[in-house]
Design a protein around this motif. Sequence first.
Motif, PDB file in Angstrom:
ATOM      1  N   ILE A 246       0.837  -1.199   0.000  1.00  0.00           N
ATOM      2  CA  ILE A 246       0.000   0.000   0.000  1.00  0.00           C
ATOM      3  C   ILE A 246       0.872   1.248   0.000  1.00  0.00           C
ATOM      4  O   ILE A 246       0.596   2.222  -0.708  1.00  0.00           O
ATOM      5  N   ALA A 247       1.942   1.217   0.803  1.00  0.00           N
ATOM      6  CA  ALA A 247       2.879   2.347   0.817  1.00  0.00           C
ATOM      7  C   ALA A 247       3.517   2.542  -0.550  1.00  0.00           C
ATOM      8  O   ALA A 247       3.695   3.685  -1.010  1.00  0.00           O
ATOM      9  N   GLU A 248       3.858   1.453  -1.229  1.00  0.00           N
ATOM     10  CA  GLU A 248       4.438   1.548  -2.575  1.00  0.00           C
ATOM     11  C   GLU A 248       3.447   2.169  -3.554  1.00  0.00           C
ATOM     12  O   GLU A 248       3.839   2.965  -4.425  1.00  0.00           O
ATOM     13  N   ARG A 253       2.447   7.139  -6.757  1.00  0.00           N
ATOM     14  CA  ARG A 253       1.577   8.253  -7.159  1.00  0.00           C
ATOM     15  C   ARG A 253       2.202   9.605  -6.860  1.00  0.00           C
ATOM     16  O   ARG A 253       1.608  10.642  -7.131  1.00  0.00           O
ATOM     17  N   GLY A 254       3.408   9.614  -6.285  1.00  0.00           N
ATOM     18  CA  GLY A 254       4.103  10.859  -5.987  1.00  0.00           C
ATOM     19  C   GLY A 254       3.947  11.345  -4.566  1.00  0.00           C
ATOM     20  O   GLY A 254       4.387  12.455  -4.241  1.00  0.00           O
ATOM     21  N   GLU A 255       3.341  10.541  -3.686  1.00  0.00           N
ATOM     22  CA  GLU A 255       3.136  10.950  -2.297  1.00  0.00           C
ATOM     23  C   GLU A 255       4.386  10.674  -1.452  1.00  0.00           C
ATOM     24  O   GLU A 255       5.158   9.758  -1.738  1.00  0.00           O
ATOM     25  N   ASN A 256       4.565  11.506  -0.417  1.00  0.00           N
ATOM     26  CA  ASN A 256       5.592  11.233   0.584  1.00  0.00           C
ATOM     27  C   ASN A 256       4.927  10.442   1.709  1.00  0.00           C
ATOM     28  O   ASN A 256       4.099  10.967   2.445  1.00  0.00           O
ATOM     29  N   VAL A 257       5.292   9.182   1.829  1.00  0.00           N
ATOM     30  CA  VAL A 257       4.619   8.248   2.721  1.00  0.00           C
ATOM     31  C   VAL A 257       5.481   8.007   3.959  1.00  0.00           C
ATOM     32  O   VAL A 257       6.700   7.841   3.862  1.00  0.00           O
ATOM     33  N   ASN A 304      13.105   5.557  -1.285  1.00  0.00           N
ATOM     34  CA  ASN A 304      12.708   6.407  -2.410  1.00  0.00           C
ATOM     35  C   ASN A 304      12.436   5.569  -3.643  1.00  0.00           C
ATOM     36  O   ASN A 304      13.041   4.509  -3.840  1.00  0.00           O
ATOM     37  N   GLY A 305      11.541   6.078  -4.485  1.00  0.00           N
ATOM     38  CA  GLY A 305      11.261   5.420  -5.742  1.00  0.00           C
ATOM     39  C   GLY A 305      12.126   5.974  -6.852  1.00  0.00           C
ATOM     40  O   GLY A 305      13.103   6.698  -6.624  1.00  0.00           O
ATOM     41  N   SER A 306      11.786   5.639  -8.078  1.00  0.00           N
ATOM     42  CA  SER A 306      12.507   6.150  -9.236  1.00  0.00           C
ATOM     43  C   SER A 306      12.115   7.602  -9.494  1.00  0.00           C
ATOM     44  O   SER A 306      11.266   8.165  -8.793  1.00  0.00           O
ATOM     45  N   GLY A 308      10.467  10.916 -10.442  1.00  0.00           N
ATOM     46  CA  GLY A 308       9.069  11.274 -10.652  1.00  0.00           C
ATOM     47  C   GLY A 308       8.121  10.693  -9.626  1.00  0.00           C
ATOM     48  O   GLY A 308       6.950  11.079  -9.597  1.00  0.00           O
ATOM     49  N   SER A 309       8.597   9.769  -8.808  1.00  0.00           N
ATOM     50  CA  SER A 309       7.732   9.183  -7.777  1.00  0.00           C
ATOM     51  C   SER A 309       8.037   9.818  -6.433  1.00  0.00           C
ATOM     52  O   SER A 309       8.910  10.681  -6.307  1.00  0.00           O
ATOM     53  N   GLY A 310       7.332   9.385  -5.412  1.00  0.00           N
ATOM     54  CA  GLY A 310       7.512   9.950  -4.077  1.00  0.00           C
ATOM     55  C   GLY A 310       8.509   9.169  -3.246  1.00  0.00           C
ATOM     56  O   GLY A 310       9.516   8.678  -3.774  1.00  0.00           O
ATOM     57  N   SER A 311       8.229   9.041  -1.955  1.00  0.00           N
ATOM     58  CA  SER A 311       9.166   8.377  -1.059  1.00  0.00           C
ATOM     59  C   SER A 311       8.403   7.601   0.008  1.00  0.00           C
ATOM     60  O   SER A 311       7.241   7.880   0.291  1.00  0.00           O
ATOM     61  N   ILE A 312       9.079   6.609   0.595  1.00  0.00           N
ATOM     62  CA  ILE A 312       8.570   5.884   1.752  1.00  0.00           C
ATOM     63  C   ILE A 312       9.625   6.002   2.846  1.00  0.00           C
ATOM     64  O   ILE A 312      10.711   5.429   2.737  1.00  0.00           O
ATOM     65  N   THR A 313       9.318   6.773   3.867  1.00  0.00           N
ATOM     66  CA  THR A 313      10.179   6.853   5.042  1.00  0.00           C
ATOM     67  C   THR A 313       9.625   5.870   6.056  1.00  0.00           C
ATOM     68  O   THR A 313       8.484   5.998   6.492  1.00  0.00           O
ATOM     69  N   ALA A 314      10.427   4.872   6.420  1.00  0.00           N
ATOM     70  CA  ALA A 314       9.917   3.759   7.214  1.00  0.00           C
ATOM     71  C   ALA A 314      10.554   3.701   8.595  1.00  0.00           C
ATOM     72  O   ALA A 314      11.768   3.863   8.734  1.00  0.00           O
TER      73      ALA A 314
END
Length: 444
Positions: A246-248, A253-257, A304-306, A308-314
Amino acid sequence: MKPQGSVFTAGMQHALQTIRRQPKAFASGRLQRVVGLKLEATGCKLQTGQRCLIETRGRQQLEAEVVGFDRGKVFLMPLERATGLAPGDRVIPLAEDCLISVGDGLLGRVIDGAGKPLDGKGVLNCSERISLHGETINPMNRQPVVESLDTGIRAINSLLSVGKGQRLGLFAGSGVGKSVLLGMMTRYTSATVVVVGLVGERGREVREFIDHSLGEEGMQRSVVIAAPADESPVMRLRASMLCHRIAEYFRDRGENVLLLMDSLTRYAQAQREIALSVGEPPATKGYPPSVFSLIPQLVERAGNGSSGSGSITAFYTVLSEGDDQQDPIADASRAILDGHFVLNRSLAESGHYPAIDIEASISRVMPQVVDSNHLSMAQRFRRSWALYQSNRDLLALGAYRKGSDPTLDEAIRMKPAMEQLLQQGMHERSEWQQSYDQLRAIWS
């Protein structure tokens, strides 16, 4: 009039298309043996990770997952409580991949490891369905961690700065305020979407975390995936994968998660239960080797994604049994994460919250996300705090004479201001700039 050959060809194409639309036939098997959590079936060809249904004599269907095989036997692990099973029950393979519903309709909802609602608010209003198993990102295509993330926690923002796309461990024993700290981050973070995974914890803690720690404010932009301790180990593993998937989705979609998973230790314990059930030999403190290979596979899905995408700080909580920082899961996690925050029991017992042990904690990407002046002040703070703590007994006895050590004199003078920076109420928010200004004011 069409030639006879073209009519025949058109008829064959129509027949082939009709055949392709028909569901594929699979040979069903039979349940032969149940030992603990492990189910053994024969008579069907299944792949590891494949889903299947076990049809009981009462016509109830129990979903299970293939976790291993041995010659003609297939080992299954149920997703639910395995009751009512009998020898010869039918095992029906499922062809389709495990799909999950995603979209903005997930925000504000509580779901289980299978993606089903737990909050009594009806069906999920999601139009998209994606596979539970996402694609691995080429490490060369990941964007570097260069931008800071406001967590709303003063001690973290100023002294242990977190970057967007960083993966950190929250090392703590029981009862030192880890759930409260996670709840504060969900409410006060600058991330646009928060995904919370409550895996393997006590059932009552799910409702308490949502009502007291998360609150209405935090819940509005959050998705909570809950798989309590009484769920099967397969469901706990799936819940861990689900919160990452879900985070991915939101990251792409460009969100900072902000992804909070409580806990990585329970994830490891779920895999240990499965591995030992199918005969894998134990290694370090009862954990089989597969546990230490699955942890990095899970953690590497965050970040971080590629372009143009957002990020997942975990943030992954790691339970230190008996406050032992050399626990094998804690040790393995520390090696693959981008930093770790240690919650100290003695600080919690003295009423110091959040009970972050600054001396034992580190953020490995802090030099990349703050300027040199900020980094210099944080290092100076840590030196002064460590110096004061090392001389604490000497000061308590009154054996230190003022003027003997100018550096220690400065640390003694700054102690009240340093304690004020480190402590924060659970309903108090400290934004990034506010935290930085308070750190700078200590030395001004």
